[in-house]
Design an enzyme around this catalytic site. Sequence first.
Site, PDB file in Angstrom:
ATOM      1  N   ARG A   1       0.862  -1.352   0.106  1.00 24.18           N
ATOM      2  CA  ARG A   1       0.104   0.216   0.098  1.00 24.18           C
ATOM      3  C   ARG A   1       0.925   1.328  -0.192  1.00 24.18           C
ATOM      4  O   ARG A   1       2.070   1.269   0.385  1.00 24.18           O
ATOM      5  CB  ARG A   1      -0.919   0.032   1.102  1.00 24.18           C
TER       6      ARG A   1
ATOM      7  N   LYS B   1       1.455   2.138   7.569  1.00 22.72           N
ATOM      8  CA  LYS B   1       1.677   1.322   8.751  1.00 22.72           C
ATOM      9  C   LYS B   1       2.640   1.852   9.624  1.00 22.72           C
ATOM     10  O   LYS B   1       3.398   2.989   9.231  1.00 22.72           O
ATOM     11  CB  LYS B   1       2.337  -0.117   8.013  1.00 22.72           C
TER      12      LYS B   1
ATOM     13  N   TYR C   1      -1.403   4.754  10.876  1.00 23.84           N
ATOM     14  CA  TYR C   1      -1.745   3.707  11.910  1.00 23.84           C
ATOM     15  C   TYR C   1      -0.426   3.339  12.834  1.00 23.84           C
ATOM     16  O   TYR C   1       0.615   3.251  12.344  1.00 23.84           O
ATOM     17  CB  TYR C   1      -1.831   2.272  11.088  1.00 23.84           C
TER      18      TYR C   1
ATOM     19  N   HIS D   1      -1.120   1.515  16.392  1.00 23.09           N
ATOM     20  CA  HIS D   1      -1.274   0.423  17.009  1.00 23.09           C
ATOM     21  C   HIS D   1      -0.311   0.198  18.268  1.00 23.09           C
ATOM     22  O   HIS D   1       0.242  -1.069  18.337  1.00 23.09           O
ATOM     23  CB  HIS D   1      -1.159  -1.119  16.088  1.00 23.09           C
TER      24      HIS D   1
ATOM     25  N   GLU E   1      -6.173   4.819  13.835  1.00 22.02           N
ATOM     26  CA  GLU E   1      -6.916   4.004  14.552  1.00 22.02           C
ATOM     27  C   GLU E   1      -7.704   4.539  15.759  1.00 22.02           C
ATOM     28  O   GLU E   1      -8.861   3.810  16.224  1.00 22.02           O
ATOM     29  CB  GLU E   1      -6.341   2.522  14.854  1.00 22.02           C
TER      30      GLU E   1
ATOM     31  N   ASP F   1      -3.187  -6.864  15.108  1.00 23.10           N
ATOM     32  CA  ASP F   1      -2.412  -5.866  15.113  1.00 23.10           C
ATOM     33  C   ASP F   1      -2.501  -5.106  16.564  1.00 23.10           C
ATOM     34  O   ASP F   1      -1.586  -4.503  16.890  1.00 23.10           O
ATOM     35  CB  ASP F   1      -3.215  -4.853  14.249  1.00 23.10           C
TER      36      ASP F   1
END
Length: 370
Positions: free
Chosen positions: A15, A74, A93, A95, A117, A269
């Site tokens: 991505r 990511k 993101y 996490h 998120e 995740d």
Amino acid sequence: MIIGIPKEIKTLENRVSMTPGAVETLVRQGHSVLVEGGAGVGSGLADEEYRQAGATIVPTAAEAWGAEMVIKVKEPVAPEYGFLRKDLLLFTYLHLAAEEALTKAMLDSGVTGIAYETVKDRAGTLPLLTPMSEVAGRMATQVGAHHLEKSQGGRGMLLGGVPGVPPAQVVVIGGGVVGTNAARIAMGMGARVMVIDLSHQRLQYLDDIFDGRLVTMTSTEPNIRAAVQQADLLVGAVLVPGAKAPKLVTRDMLPTMKKGSVIVDVAVDQGGCVETIKATTHDAPTYVVDDVVHYGVANMPGAVPRTSTFALVNQTLPYALRIAKDGLGALRQDPGLALGLNTMEGTLTCPAVGDAFGMDCTTPEQALGI
């Protein structure tokens, strides 16, 4: 503002955080965009398309990371920790509750991290998590069906069965966006489906939208224990925003599962809702515990990057435009966006992460002076 778009380097992560169309919008609003060469190739987006959109193509990750704001897909991985710095805004993101080393690296560097998120909209939903949850939920059933094949270590079952032979039993733990999409695809493939969730209201909703074609169960330990024994495919779809997922499928439940059954834990995740799950990669996606196949790929949507990139950017671009225009002022103006603030100048600002690691923490509102 100068905005950097580095190439993703997590294993088989194809991505990219901004499409050429999104870059063109940013440039038209007066921003400069630095795109690392080859950043979009995995999603079928060539450097020339970014050039035509007004971006500057830079040859190294360091140059892209040298921007005032870096937009990623990511979370940073260890080779990227050295790029983190106090005067950088990072929008991606994160996490963090599942990554103590990353959390410490971000705090030590002083970087300001805004996590997709944990951003909420006015309705209280998670708009930047939703598109990838939709992809991951649909993929969970798809990859689960594949790994039920005997050649993949599974039971050798066709998810939908055939006339005269019953279909597989799919158990989905969590009835949110991931679980709903997993259930939809499983039913479309002809499987028998059970969804387990804590919220009775959510179970009523699922019963209504699927016209009673699935079984709903309240999330209790006895119900989960009984359900995993029936499952040919178990999908973990539990989400506690910003926090570690609770371990709902415990180690002692595994020997009661069918030999060759498959677990796909989309919650990996956030640490996973299955006690025996660990993060895997697209090039080595599964391992076996007690004759149960475990699939724990932590970036599932990266396998379908063309779909995932466009779905993600559709949601992130409006927020990126606001942050690029007003910096942290955009967070002060929008309480939902402020919830995305996870770290700021060496301070942890996501209480759920603080709880996960026993770290001192403040709230985004306090850090921003709201």
